[in-house]
Motif scaffolding. Structure first.
Motif, PDB file in Angstrom:
ATOM      1  N   ALA A   6      -6.399  -6.864   2.716  1.00  0.00           N
ATOM      2  CA  ALA A   6      -5.748  -5.799   1.945  1.00  0.00           C
ATOM      3  C   ALA A   6      -4.802  -6.364   0.897  1.00  0.00           C
TER       4      ALA A   6
ATOM      5  N   PRO B 225       0.828  -1.208   0.000  1.00  0.00           N
ATOM      6  CA  PRO B 225       0.000   0.000   0.000  1.00  0.00           C
ATOM      7  C   PRO B 225       0.862   1.257   0.000  1.00  0.00           C
TER       8      PRO B 225
ATOM      9  N   PHE C 247      -7.020   1.112   2.733  1.00  0.00           N
ATOM     10  CA  PHE C 247      -6.187   0.731   1.594  1.00  0.00           C
ATOM     11  C   PHE C 247      -7.103   0.546   0.388  1.00  0.00           C
TER      12      PHE C 247
ATOM     13  N   GLU D 127      -4.913   0.910  -5.935  1.00  0.00           N
ATOM     14  CA  GLU D 127      -3.501   1.277  -5.787  1.00  0.00           C
ATOM     15  C   GLU D 127      -2.596   0.071  -5.988  1.00  0.00           C
ATOM     16  N   LEU D 128      -3.087  -1.111  -5.590  1.00  0.00           N
ATOM     17  CA  LEU D 128      -2.254  -2.302  -5.616  1.00  0.00           C
ATOM     18  C   LEU D 128      -2.430  -3.129  -6.882  1.00  0.00           C
TER      19      LEU D 128
END
Length: 222
Positions: A102, A69, A123, A127-128
């Motif tokens: 996450a 993250p 999170f 983004e990941l």
């Protein structure tokens, strides 16, 4: 005159001996079956972690880094912003912060959800895993055993969250940075990670970390 055939019944002592023998045999059967079941569950846990590792390697091949993250990733200047090795799915405790959803969510192909951690931090899957690729096909488990529960967390065969440690540092960083820090949660007197990019483990059936790995039912993969 014909003689009568008389059958002799068990005496009390003989009956007690038979009961003791049956009890001992039943105890042995239970003991060995329980051992076999525990061994099978441990093999299942190891295979679960192997599958997770294969997905992690595929993710790293795409993104050149494990799923980290933004708030934990190193900045452009690694000397000033060293990043943080982070534990996901550690057992409930006062200092627990992050569930493993996450990491599990993005690896499963989720790129839309937001994951609110136990400490309130959020999170974002986007983004990941902005590409939305699926790296692991997790089994759904309504009972939260050996699969992903409705809460999005991955559970081992005993119903505990699989614990995941992510190394925030690149392979070309300093040796101290490259050493995976599990803050004692994934370290035993005879086994501990070193320069792994990630690590998975479980504290086994009892859910309690033992001091020595070789004499425990704990399961690790790195």
């Amino acid at each position: 005159m014909k003689s009568l055939n008389r059958t002799r019944g068990f005496t009390l002592v003989e009956l007690m001996v038979v009961i003791v023998i049956v009890t001992v045999l039943a105890s042995l059967v239970f003991m060995f079956s329980n051992r076999a079941m525990n061994k099978a569950e441990k093999v299942t846990a190891i295979q679960q972690m192997r599958d997770l590792s294969a997905g992690m390697e595929a993710y790293i091949a795409d993104y050149k880094t494990p799923p980290i993250p933004g708030g934990k990733a190193p900045g452009s200047d690694r000397n000033k912003e060293p990043g943080w090795d982070t534990i996901y799915g550690d057992p409930p405790q006062p200092n627990r912060n992050y569930g493993n959803e996450a990491i599990i969510g993005p690896l499963s192909g989720d790129s839309a959800s937001d994951f609110q951690m136990d400490n309130g931090e959020v999170f974002r899957a986007s983004e990941l895993n902005p590409k939305g690729n699926q790296y692991v096909q997790f089994k759904y488990s309504e009972e939260k055993k050996n699969g992903v529960g409705e809460d999005g967390r991955l559970y081992d065969p005993w119903g505990h969250e699989v614990i995941i440690a992510i190394n925030a540092h690149a392979p070309n960083s300093t040796p101290d940075e490259r050493r995976l820090n599990t803050y004692g949660l994934g370290e035993w007197t005879d086994k501990k990670p070193r320069f792994e990019r990630y690590a998975f483990w479980s504290y086994g059936k009892d859910g309690v970390k033992q001091d020595t790995y070789s004499n425990s039912d704990d399961v690790v993969f790195w």
